[in-house]
Design an enzyme around this catalytic site. Structure first.
Site, PDB file in Angstrom:
ATOM      1  N   GLU A  40      -1.166  -1.042  -9.892  1.00  0.00           N
ATOM      2  CA  GLU A  40      -2.362  -1.265 -10.641  1.00  0.00           C
ATOM      3  C   GLU A  40      -2.240  -2.402 -11.003  1.00  0.00           C
ATOM      4  O   GLU A  40      -3.657  -3.105 -11.059  1.00  0.00           O
ATOM      5  CB  GLU A  40      -2.976   0.740 -11.309  1.00  0.00           C
ATOM      6  CG  GLU A  40      -3.022   1.283 -10.647  1.00  0.00           C
ATOM      7  CD  GLU A  40      -1.296   2.228 -10.588  1.00  0.00           C
ATOM      8  OE1 GLU A  40      -0.662   1.533 -10.555  1.00  0.00           O
ATOM      9  OE2 GLU A  40      -1.371   3.525  -9.780  1.00  0.00           O
ATOM     10  N   GLY A  83      -1.422   6.070  -7.411  1.00  0.00           N
ATOM     11  CA  GLY A  83      -2.191   7.279  -7.274  1.00  0.00           C
ATOM     12  C   GLY A  83      -0.959   7.989  -6.547  1.00  0.00           C
ATOM     13  O   GLY A  83      -0.665   9.471  -7.081  1.00  0.00           O
ATOM     14  N   ALA A 114      -5.042   5.767  -5.502  1.00  0.00           N
ATOM     15  CA  ALA A 114      -6.577   6.675  -5.503  1.00  0.00           C
ATOM     16  C   ALA A 114      -7.489   5.173  -4.436  1.00  0.00           C
ATOM     17  O   ALA A 114      -7.003   4.697  -3.876  1.00  0.00           O
ATOM     18  CB  ALA A 114      -7.185   6.014  -7.156  1.00  0.00           C
ATOM     19  N   GLU A 117       2.677   8.861  -8.619  1.00  0.00           N
ATOM     20  CA  GLU A 117       1.803   9.513  -9.986  1.00  0.00           C
ATOM     21  C   GLU A 117       2.305  11.089  -9.712  1.00  0.00           C
ATOM     22  O   GLU A 117       3.049  12.140  -9.987  1.00  0.00           O
ATOM     23  CB  GLU A 117       0.622   9.300  -9.982  1.00  0.00           C
ATOM     24  CG  GLU A 117       1.020   7.689 -11.056  1.00  0.00           C
ATOM     25  CD  GLU A 117      -0.705   7.024 -11.489  1.00  0.00           C
ATOM     26  OE1 GLU A 117      -1.703   7.093  -9.863  1.00  0.00           O
ATOM     27  OE2 GLU A 117      -0.896   6.440 -12.431  1.00  0.00           O
TER      28      GLU A 117
HETATM   29  N1  CAA Z   1      -7.901   2.687  -1.044  1.00  0.00           N
HETATM   30  C1  CAA Z   1      -8.396   2.583  -0.187  1.00  0.00           C
HETATM   31  N2  CAA Z   1      -7.921   1.746   1.322  1.00  0.00           N
HETATM   32  C2  CAA Z   1      -6.631   2.019   1.368  1.00  0.00           C
HETATM   33  C3  CAA Z   1      -5.641   1.649   0.600  1.00  0.00           C
HETATM   34  C4  CAA Z   1      -6.139   2.486  -0.641  1.00  0.00           C
HETATM   35  N3  CAA Z   1      -5.572   2.806  -2.044  1.00  0.00           N
HETATM   36  N4  CAA Z   1      -4.562   1.756   0.774  1.00  0.00           N
HETATM   37  C5  CAA Z   1      -4.749   1.340   2.522  1.00  0.00           C
HETATM   38  N5  CAA Z   1      -5.845   1.398   2.063  1.00  0.00           N
HETATM   39  C6  CAA Z   1      -6.792   0.793   4.061  1.00  0.00           C
HETATM   40  C7  CAA Z   1      -7.301   0.063   4.078  1.00  0.00           C
HETATM   41  O1  CAA Z   1      -7.738  -0.829   3.408  1.00  0.00           O
HETATM   42  C8  CAA Z   1      -7.196  -0.274   5.337  1.00  0.00           C
HETATM   43  O2  CAA Z   1      -8.396  -0.040   5.842  1.00  0.00           O
HETATM   44  P1  CAA Z   1      -9.353  -0.460   6.830  1.00  0.00           P
HETATM   45  O3  CAA Z   1      -8.255  -0.614   7.612  1.00  0.00           O
HETATM   46  O4  CAA Z   1     -10.521  -0.212   6.772  1.00  0.00           O
HETATM   47  O5  CAA Z   1      -8.842  -2.373   6.549  1.00  0.00           O
HETATM   48  C9  CAA Z   1      -6.309   0.689   5.799  1.00  0.00           C
HETATM   49  O6  CAA Z   1      -5.866   1.485   4.594  1.00  0.00           O
HETATM   50  C10 CAA Z   1      -4.803   0.225   6.504  1.00  0.00           C
HETATM   51  O7  CAA Z   1      -3.950  -0.405   5.148  1.00  0.00           O
HETATM   52  P2  CAA Z   1      -3.381  -2.375   5.686  1.00  0.00           P
HETATM   53  O8  CAA Z   1      -4.137  -2.316   6.945  1.00  0.00           O
HETATM   54  O9  CAA Z   1      -4.146  -2.590   4.180  1.00  0.00           O
HETATM   55  O10 CAA Z   1      -1.692  -1.756   5.642  1.00  0.00           O
HETATM   56  P3  CAA Z   1      -0.087  -2.609   5.737  1.00  0.00           P
HETATM   57  O11 CAA Z   1       0.366  -1.614   6.478  1.00  0.00           O
HETATM   58  O12 CAA Z   1      -1.267  -4.500   6.089  1.00  0.00           O
HETATM   59  O13 CAA Z   1      -1.028  -2.488   4.322  1.00  0.00           O
HETATM   60  C11 CAA Z   1      -0.121  -1.217   2.054  1.00  0.00           C
HETATM   61  C12 CAA Z   1      -0.484  -0.956   3.393  1.00  0.00           C
HETATM   62  C13 CAA Z   1       0.806  -2.221   1.446  1.00  0.00           C
HETATM   63  C14 CAA Z   1       0.034   0.540   1.488  1.00  0.00           C
HETATM   64  C15 CAA Z   1      -1.480  -1.898   1.447  1.00  0.00           C
HETATM   65  O14 CAA Z   1      -2.329  -0.575   1.987  1.00  0.00           O
HETATM   66  C16 CAA Z   1      -1.397  -1.578   0.103  1.00  0.00           C
HETATM   67  O15 CAA Z   1      -1.518  -2.158  -0.982  1.00  0.00           O
HETATM   68  N6  CAA Z   1      -2.786  -0.557  -0.304  1.00  0.00           N
HETATM   69  C17 CAA Z   1      -3.253  -0.574  -1.698  1.00  0.00           C
HETATM   70  C18 CAA Z   1      -1.719   0.025  -2.346  1.00  0.00           C
HETATM   71  C19 CAA Z   1      -2.773   0.524  -4.464  1.00  0.00           C
HETATM   72  O16 CAA Z   1      -2.494  -1.373  -4.750  1.00  0.00           O
HETATM   73  N7  CAA Z   1      -2.432   0.702  -4.356  1.00  0.00           N
HETATM   74  C20 CAA Z   1      -3.108   1.715  -5.559  1.00  0.00           C
HETATM   75  C21 CAA Z   1      -4.454   1.989  -5.975  1.00  0.00           C
HETATM   76  S1  CAA Z   1      -5.407   2.461  -7.615  1.00  0.00           S
HETATM   77  C22 CAA Z   1      -4.571   3.669  -8.614  1.00  0.00           C
HETATM   78  O17 CAA Z   1      -4.354   4.946  -7.518  1.00  0.00           O
HETATM   79  C23 CAA Z   1      -4.824   3.834  -9.538  1.00  0.00           C
HETATM   80  C24 CAA Z   1      -4.699   4.846 -10.159  1.00  0.00           C
HETATM   81  O18 CAA Z   1      -3.529   5.680 -10.339  1.00  0.00           O
HETATM   82  C25 CAA Z   1      -5.123   6.665 -10.138  1.00  0.00           C
END
Ligand code: CAA
Length: 260
Positions: A134, A111, A66, A114
């Site tokens: 999460e 998400g 998400a 999921e």
């Molecule tokens: N939401 C918003 N933006 C996200 C995102 C997310 N879930 N995942 C990645 N992005 C964005 C980053 O902020 C980044 O944006 P900018 O270029 O503007 O900085 C861009 O996508 C590229 O990401 P990274 O630079 O972080 O890429 P990376 O290769 O270094 O890492 C990754 C990749 C390991 C997937 C890392 O992006 C990451 O950890 N993302 C978050 C994963 C996460 O925590 N997901 C769970 C979300 S909560 C959820 O899903 C709740 C639910 O159940 C409903």
């Protein structure tokens, strides 16, 4: 219907939904969840479509979760509405007559994981990384993760993954039953299409029946589930596809199913 954050392509009975926010690794914001819900409901009405492939745009991700930017400043009510919208979208996928194949190219986190757990079959490239991170953000999963994961991989494994928030590679995800098959990345599109075509060649009545029976049956007691199976099995005998399937077998030819 016009969509903002997804693309929908249709070819030979197969629809492909592409989540199209590659710069944000296809993170799910409210607008994308709305688009996905509308697309699932639109495809449901399109009688030419027999199978749906769901995938992410770009090389890096299916869905990285998400949208954290959108969620960061949500209040309790907004978070509730966001989770409810996600649940509604996933319930539309589960209740659809159409088999959904999730094609996992890269990250399927939070998400994203999921979403794939609510699809019917998951095919992953070797570079896939799956998980429910999460807990690292100070939240619990909000799109069914705490409920889907134990149902798929068992309570103990689910708790380990949810409590540590660690990512799995494709091979481990396959070993625990979170994905159905793992293929080389350069074969992912081709193998997904092959799988979709194979399912699209079956009776659409029966793909819908089987999906409904497995989804409904595994959520109720065995006795009621078996009664449900008898009812679906017997109603198959009112269809063209049953007559055609059995006649074709006896005539030693391939059946031509019509979905009637
Ligand atoms: N939401 C918003 N933006 C996200 C995102 C997310 N879930 N995942 C990645 N992005 C964005 C980053 O902020 C980044 O944006 P900018 O270029 O503007 O900085 C861009 O996508 C590229 O990401 P990274 O630079 O972080 O890429 P990376 O290769 O270094 O890492 C990754 C990749 C390991 C997937 C890392 O992006 C990451 O950890 N993302 C978050 C994963 C996460 O925590 N997901 C769970 C979300 S909560 C959820 O899903 C709740 C639910 O159940 C409903």
């Amino acid at each position: 219907m016009a969509y903002k954050n997804i693309l929908v392509e249709k070819k030979e009975g197969i629809a492909t939904i592409i989540i199209n926010r590659p710069k944000m690794l296809n993170a799910l914001n409210t607008a994308t969840i709305g688009d996905l819900t509308n697309a699932v409901n639109d495809l449901e009405k399109d009688k030419n479509i027999k199978v749906v492939i769901l995938k992410g745009a770009g090389e890096k991700a299916f869905i990285a979760g998400a949208d954290i930017k959108e969620m960061k400043d949500m209040n309790v009510l907004e978070a509730k509405q966001f989770a409810e919208a996600g649940h509604h979208m996933l319930s539309c996928i589960r209740q659809s007559r159409l088999p959904f194949i999730a094609m996992i190219n890269g990250y399927a986190l939070g998400g994203g994981c999921e979403v794939l757990m609510n699809c019917d079959i998951t095919i992953a490239g070797r570079n896939a990384k799956l998980g429910q991170p999460e807990i690292n953000l100070g939240i619990s999963p909000g799109f069914c993760g705490t409920q889907c994961l134990p149902r798929l991989v068992g309570r103990a494994k689910a708790k380990e993954l949810l409590l540590t928030g660690r990512n799995l590679d494709a091979e481990e995800a396959y070993q625990i039953g979170l994905v159905n098959m793992v293929v080389d990345n350069d074969k992912l599109e081709e193998e997904t299409e092959k799988l979709a075509k194979k399912i699209a060649s079956k009776s659409p009545v029966q793909t819908a029946f089987i999906k409904a029976l497995v989804n409904m049956g595994t959520d109720i007691d065995m006795h009621s589930a078996c009664a449900l199976e008898v009812s679906y099995f017997s109603s198959s005998f009112s269809t063209h596809d049953q007559k055609e399937g059995m006649t074709a077998f006896l005539e030693k030819r391939k059946p031509v199913f019509k979905g009637k």
